[in-house]
Design an enzyme around this catalytic site. Structure first.
Site, PDB file in Angstrom:
ATOM      1  N   GLU A 186     -25.052 -10.688  33.731  1.00  0.00           N
ATOM      2  CA  GLU A 186     -24.648 -11.967  33.158  1.00  0.00           C
ATOM      3  C   GLU A 186     -25.918 -12.695  32.765  1.00  0.00           C
ATOM      4  O   GLU A 186     -26.912 -12.654  33.502  1.00  0.00           O
ATOM      5  CB  GLU A 186     -23.858 -12.779  34.198  1.00  0.00           C
TER       6      GLU A 186
ATOM      7  N   LYS B 183     -24.588 -21.489  26.192  1.00  0.00           N
ATOM      8  CA  LYS B 183     -24.888 -22.749  26.879  1.00  0.00           C
ATOM      9  C   LYS B 183     -24.766 -23.935  25.912  1.00  0.00           C
ATOM     10  O   LYS B 183     -25.756 -24.552  25.528  1.00  0.00           O
ATOM     11  CB  LYS B 183     -26.275 -22.694  27.496  1.00  0.00           C
TER      12      LYS B 183
ATOM     13  N   HIS C 142     -25.709 -11.848  38.355  1.00  0.00           N
ATOM     14  CA  HIS C 142     -25.821 -13.221  37.868  1.00  0.00           C
ATOM     15  C   HIS C 142     -27.252 -13.544  37.447  1.00  0.00           C
ATOM     16  O   HIS C 142     -28.149 -13.613  38.290  1.00  0.00           O
ATOM     17  CB  HIS C 142     -25.369 -14.159  38.994  1.00  0.00           C
ATOM     18  N   ARG C 143     -27.462 -13.671  36.147  1.00  0.00           N
ATOM     19  CA  ARG C 143     -28.820 -13.858  35.596  1.00  0.00           C
ATOM     20  C   ARG C 143     -29.726 -12.704  36.010  1.00  0.00           C
ATOM     21  O   ARG C 143     -30.929 -12.869  36.237  1.00  0.00           O
ATOM     22  CB  ARG C 143     -29.413 -15.203  36.021  1.00  0.00           C
TER      23      ARG C 143
ATOM     24  N   ASP D 138     -27.630 -16.146  30.088  1.00  0.00           N
ATOM     25  CA  ASP D 138     -27.385 -17.397  29.379  1.00  0.00           C
ATOM     26  C   ASP D 138     -28.213 -17.432  28.108  1.00  0.00           C
ATOM     27  O   ASP D 138     -29.383 -17.047  28.120  1.00  0.00           O
ATOM     28  CB  ASP D 138     -27.777 -18.588  30.256  1.00  0.00           C
TER      29      ASP D 138
ATOM     30  N   HIS E 149     -31.291 -20.311  31.457  1.00  0.00           N
ATOM     31  CA  HIS E 149     -30.106 -21.034  31.933  1.00  0.00           C
ATOM     32  C   HIS E 149     -30.149 -22.530  31.645  1.00  0.00           C
ATOM     33  O   HIS E 149     -29.215 -23.093  31.078  1.00  0.00           O
ATOM     34  CB  HIS E 149     -29.917 -20.816  33.436  1.00  0.00           C
TER      35      HIS E 149
ATOM     36  N   GLU F  17     -23.247 -15.913  28.364  1.00  0.00           N
ATOM     37  CA  GLU F  17     -22.751 -17.280  28.446  1.00  0.00           C
ATOM     38  C   GLU F  17     -23.446 -18.129  27.396  1.00  0.00           C
ATOM     39  O   GLU F  17     -24.675 -18.235  27.367  1.00  0.00           O
ATOM     40  CB  GLU F  17     -22.989 -17.887  29.833  1.00  0.00           C
TER      41      GLU F  17
ATOM     42  N   ASP G  63     -25.674 -12.957  42.741  1.00  0.00           N
ATOM     43  CA  ASP G  63     -27.143 -12.933  42.700  1.00  0.00           C
ATOM     44  C   ASP G  63     -27.699 -11.664  43.349  1.00  0.00           C
ATOM     45  O   ASP G  63     -28.861 -11.330  43.143  1.00  0.00           O
ATOM     46  CB  ASP G  63     -27.716 -14.138  43.450  1.00  0.00           C
TER      47      ASP G  63
END
Length: 249
Positions: free
Chosen positions: A39, A116, A12-13, A41, A54, A114, A234
């Site tokens: 992943e 945004k 995640h990020r 953003d 993000h 993702e 994370d």
């Protein structure tokens, strides 16, 4: 748990539990941890550069202030993006999507992008992202996701074959209906709003379910054993350890 149905691990990020989120350092550490994908953003600067960040502002994750869409790439690039859990690191920059994609060419990671667009619309961002994916020939390793239903429907209208995932975080949503409505092949749900029954209803319709942000080993084990398609975490090292233990059984 069958090996054929092994839960995929997405960072995640990046490995953002330890390293500054959405930075090349976090992505590289996720790769070292053995995860299946990352992943990230994507948003767009005032002068049209696709950047990986993000929040709609730079306030939380950098030492600057202002809306991403109202700052130039040069202004954003000058900032320190090394913030992580009340600690500051040095020499971390907000990466461009080009920078991440160039790095991805050198490995075999999957990438969940993702878009945004749920708070700031960024007209044409869907086309911009698809163009970058084609430029780097990464279509077969991409997943496109968004909270914005119009973005998912726009991606469908553009005719892309890249898998799409609808994201949601509120209780009371029917995930299989959400996927059908947006022509998505996957659901990315906050782990607190998903149940085994809802996941099974999606699986019966060949809709993959991935949960975010799943960090606790006990919860990781529970959902992996239940047949979760993917976990967005994370701490990819924790998830990888749990998966290895399950595969040994």
């Amino acid at each position: 748990m069958e090996c054929d149905n092994m839960t995929q691990i997405f960072a995640h990020r990046g490995a953002s539990g330890i390293h500054p989120e959405n930075t090349m350092k976090a992505f590289k550490e996720a790769y070292k941890a053995g995860c299946d994908g990352i992943e990230l953003d994507v948003q767009r600067t005032k002068d049209g550069v696709l950047v990986v960040i993000h929040d709609e502002t730079v306030n939380r994750t950098t030492n600057g202030k202002g809306m991403v869409g109202k700052l130039t790439y040069k202004e954003i690039r000058s900032l320190n993006a090394g913030y992580n859990k009340r600690k500051w690191f040095t020499h971390d920059k907000v990466p461009t999507l080009d920078e991440v994609f160039e790095w991805l060419k050198g490995n075999n990671l999957l990438c969940n992008v993702e878009l945004k667009t749920d708070k700031v619309k960024y007209p044409g961002l869907e086309e911009d992202v698809l163009q970058k994916i084609a430029q780097y020939s990464l279509s077969d390793r991409m997943i496109l996701s968004s909270f914005n239903l119009q973005t998912l429907m726009r991606l469908h209208e553009l005719g892309t074959s890249i898998p799409k995932a609808a994201i949601y975080s509120k209780k009371g949503v029917n995930p299989s209906l959400l996927a059908q409505t947006t022509n998505a092949s996957a659901i990315h749900a906050n782990h607190r709003v998903m149940t085994p029954a809802l996941m099974e209803s999606c699986q019966r319709m060949n809709i993959q379910v991935r949960l975010y942000t799943l960090n606790q080993p006990a919860k990781l084990k529970e959902w992996m054993e239940a047949g979760l398609a993917g976990v967005i975490t994370d701490y990819p090292d924790r998830a990888f350890k749990v998966r290895k233990e399950l595969l040994r059984k």
